[in-house]
Design an enzyme around this catalytic site. Structure first.
Site, mmCIF file in Angstrom:
data_model
loop_
_atom_site.group_PDB
_atom_site.id
_atom_site.type_symbol
_atom_site.label_atom_id
_atom_site.label_comp_id
_atom_site.label_asym_id
_atom_site.label_seq_id
_atom_site.Cartn_x
_atom_site.Cartn_y
_atom_site.Cartn_z
ATOM 1 N N HIS A 1 0.889 62.157 42.314
ATOM 2 C CA HIS A 1 2.361 62.677 42.024
ATOM 3 C C HIS A 1 3.399 62.685 43.377
ATOM 4 O O HIS A 1 4.417 62.125 43.121
ATOM 5 C CB HIS A 1 2.710 63.580 41.148
ATOM 6 C CG HIS A 1 1.780 64.231 40.144
ATOM 7 N ND1 HIS A 1 0.943 63.045 39.896
ATOM 8 C CD2 HIS A 1 0.605 64.968 39.576
ATOM 9 C CE1 HIS A 1 0.197 63.136 38.882
ATOM 10 N NE2 HIS A 1 -0.650 64.512 39.030
ATOM 11 N N ASP B 1 -1.407 57.195 37.801
ATOM 12 C CA ASP B 1 -0.378 58.577 37.721
ATOM 13 C C ASP B 1 0.876 58.370 36.736
ATOM 14 O O ASP B 1 2.326 57.916 36.972
ATOM 15 C CB ASP B 1 0.469 57.950 39.060
ATOM 16 C CG ASP B 1 1.191 59.328 39.775
ATOM 17 O OD1 ASP B 1 1.530 59.989 39.241
ATOM 18 O OD2 ASP B 1 0.564 59.148 41.135
ATOM 19 N N HIS B 2 0.332 59.844 35.905
ATOM 20 C CA HIS B 2 1.225 59.847 35.122
ATOM 21 C C HIS B 2 2.627 60.352 35.272
ATOM 22 O O HIS B 2 3.374 60.326 34.995
ATOM 23 C CB HIS B 2 0.425 61.196 34.048
ATOM 24 C CG HIS B 2 1.181 62.588 34.078
ATOM 25 N ND1 HIS B 2 0.560 62.957 35.850
ATOM 26 C CD2 HIS B 2 1.635 63.649 33.972
ATOM 27 C CE1 HIS B 2 0.894 64.441 35.990
ATOM 28 N NE2 HIS B 2 1.633 64.534 34.561
HETATM 29 C C1 BG6 Z 1 -1.762 66.564 37.278
HETATM 30 C C2 BG6 Z 1 -2.779 67.672 38.312
HETATM 31 O O1 BG6 Z 1 -2.400 65.573 37.771
HETATM 32 O O2 BG6 Z 1 -0.515 67.140 37.096
HETATM 33 C C3 BG6 Z 1 -2.796 69.067 37.227
HETATM 34 O O3 BG6 Z 1 -4.104 67.599 38.223
HETATM 35 C C4 BG6 Z 1 -1.357 69.806 37.377
HETATM 36 O O4 BG6 Z 1 -3.565 69.808 38.126
HETATM 37 C C5 BG6 Z 1 -0.141 68.825 36.175
HETATM 38 O O5 BG6 Z 1 -1.044 71.067 36.484
HETATM 39 C C6 BG6 Z 1 0.664 68.915 36.421
HETATM 40 O O6 BG6 Z 1 1.627 67.567 35.123
HETATM 41 P P1 BG6 Z 1 2.851 67.811 34.783
HETATM 42 O O7 BG6 Z 1 3.125 66.836 33.680
HETATM 43 O O8 BG6 Z 1 2.918 68.975 34.150
HETATM 44 O O9 BG6 Z 1 4.148 67.902 35.563
#
Ligand code: BG6
Length: 488
Positions: free
Chosen positions: A241, A178-179
């Site tokens: 997230h 989960d980045h």
């Molecule tokens: C991803 C989603 O996991 O996270 C995307 O699939 C979203 O829809 C993105 O835009 C948002 O990531 P960040 O790091 O730009 O907040």
């Protein structure tokens, strides 16, 4: 000072190597870690995809994407050196008759090295790819697998994937990404809470009125419409997230920073989430979908137009939820979650709002104290407190922010979340990855909402692009005598 400790040499195989995530995030992240001297020159990175391409064409694609998607310099000499580590194999990971020998050749002699298989592919092919890796003798005892979110699209499919992948890789070799957990400011949540004695005594229902967790995006779904329309904001953002952020805010202090110590505390939060019933869902959840509007001065298409001419859809691009955690610490404290696309600004933040003083001593009542943790952009931590506004003419109470801005306090380049996570896989550090029971517990709760929406026919309300969600999201707060913090 940041310290760059090299990891041991490794072999990394990226399935889905020509896809958007690999090009936009994975290769640029690896390059940055290479430039900082963390990736030894005898490591090997193998891009795998179905597209027929030779090594030179793949290098050209990585170089082009580095410029186009990551804003890098395609003539950077360190990029040339990095590409020496990178090879390419044309292969369909689900096809038993594919050219597995070329992948074996690319990995020859690396049986004792850490071997990482990164599945940057649709989740429906995870299990078959793992089986093929096992069948072709590539899943060595030191190898591990990285799974991108979403792990399935509900509890049942997540369990199926976890079982199937688990038949090849034991749980301690499965890295579910989960980045958000790799973001600097998200990691800082643990430090803020558990390296400061200040917060713990006030971190409970005794002092906290409510918590708001916002992940707002100004972008639309763009070219990802096909994936997104089958997913929606609840599956795409909340299941992973937002619930991870909620866990980090609400969890009990873990005994150590060991992966399982942290993950065990997070799962207790997920299991403590109050059920959402079909009959009550419309009181505590709001769905929205954007129509055309102005976002930051530019005309933005509506969601349906982005999907394509004549398309209809009931997929939500916005969701707001009032969640409650049934335990001693948080009983009665709502956690309001909201996320959406095409909102007025890109802003992710957590607001912990404390209770008002029990007795108002001053004529001008101030605001309740708030701790605002800004995750992105303009990363920082702000404590809003009340002070006497200096000057004559009565006693006026004013809200001021004690503001720690990362940009002012630190001049480092913030590594992308994937830089940290990719090297953590090589290091074997699972702390920032989700355990299977965590993913399944998150789906269990989200499934209830999906079922409730299906059963009650709750449709998304339309909001104009550039607005911060539908009117019912404001009403959700208003009913409780509260309001969302403005994004602007
Ligand atoms: C991803 C989603 O996991 O996270 C995307 O699939 C979203 O829809 C993105 O835009 C948002 O990531 P960040 O790091 O730009 O907040």
């Amino acid at each position: 000072m940041a310290e760059f400790v090299p990891v041991p040499p490794f072999d990394l195989v990226v399935f889905g190597a020509s896809g958007d995530l690999a090009m936009r995030k994975l290769f640029p992240s690896l390059l940055h870690r290479y430039k900082d001297g963390q990736i030894p020159a005898d490591s090997r990175i193998v891009g795998v995809a179905r597209q027929t391409m030779d090594r030179a064409a793949f290098h050209a694609a990585v170089r082009d994407a580095y410029q186009r998607l990551a804003g890098g310099d395609p003539a950077d000499p360190e990029l040339d050196a990095f590409l020496e580590l990178v090879s390419y194999v044309t292969l369909d990971g689900t096809d038993p008759a594919a050219n597995w020998d070329s992948l074996k050749q690319a990995l020859a002699g690396g049986e004792d090295k850490v071997r990482v298989f990164y599945l940057s592919t649709p989740p429906r092919v995870y299990v078959e790819t793992c089986h093929q890796l096992a069948r072709h003798g590539l899943a060595t005892p030191t190898s591990r697998v990285v799974l991108e979110k979403p792990i399935g699209r509900d509890f049942a499919s997540a369990r199926e994937i976890n079982d199937g992948v688990g038949a090849v890789f034991s749980e301690d070799r499965v890295y579910r990404i989960d980045h958000y957990l790799g973001k600097e400011t998200v990691q800082n949540l643990l430090v803020l809470r558990f390296a400061n004695a200040l917060f713990e005594p006030v971190w409970s229902r005794a002092t906290v009125d409510h918590v708001q967790i916002t992940v707002a995006e100004s972008i639309g779904v763009g070219s990802r419409g096909d994936y997104y329309d089958k997913s929606g904001a609840l599956r795409d953002m909340v299941q992973n997230h937002l619930l991870q952020l909620l866990c980090l805010v609400a969890m009990e202090p873990p005994g150590s920073t060991e992966a399982d110590a942290i993950r065990t505390e997070k799962i207790k939060v997920l299991k403590g989430l109050a059920p959402i019933s079909a009959s009550g869902a419309d009181k505590v959840t709001v769905r929205g979908q954007y129509k055309a509007g102005l976002v930051q001065g530019e005309v933005a298409k509506g969601y349906l137009d982005e999907l394509g001419e004549g398309r209809t859809s009931d997929t939500e691009t916005y969701v707001a939820i009032k969640a409650e955690i049934q335990n001693w610490r948080w009983s009665g404290v709502p956690f309001y979650l909201r996320t959406g696309k095409r909102m007025s600004a890109r802003k992710s933040e957590i607001v912990v709002q404390f209770k008002s003083p029990p007795h108002h001593l001053f004529e001008t009542a101030g605001q309740p104290n708030r701790l605002i943790i800004r995750l992105q952009p303009d990363e920082g931590v702000e404590m809003q407190i009340e002070i006497k506004e200096p000057g004559p003419g009565g006693l006026r109470v004013k809200t001021v922010g004690l503001d720690l801005s990362y940009a002012t306090a630190f001049t480092l380049r913030y590594p992308d979340a994937y830089e940290r996570l990719l090297l953590d896989v090589v290091r074997g550090n699972l702390s920032l990855f989700m355990r299977r029971d965590e993913v399944e517990a998150a789906w269990s709760w989200v499934d209830q909402i999906i079922h409730a929406w299906d059963a009650s026919g709750q449709k998304p309300q339309i909001y104009q692009a550039g607005n911060d969600g539908p009117i019912d999201a404001d009403k959700l707060m208003d009913r409780d005598g509260r309001a969302w913090r403005l994004l602007g």
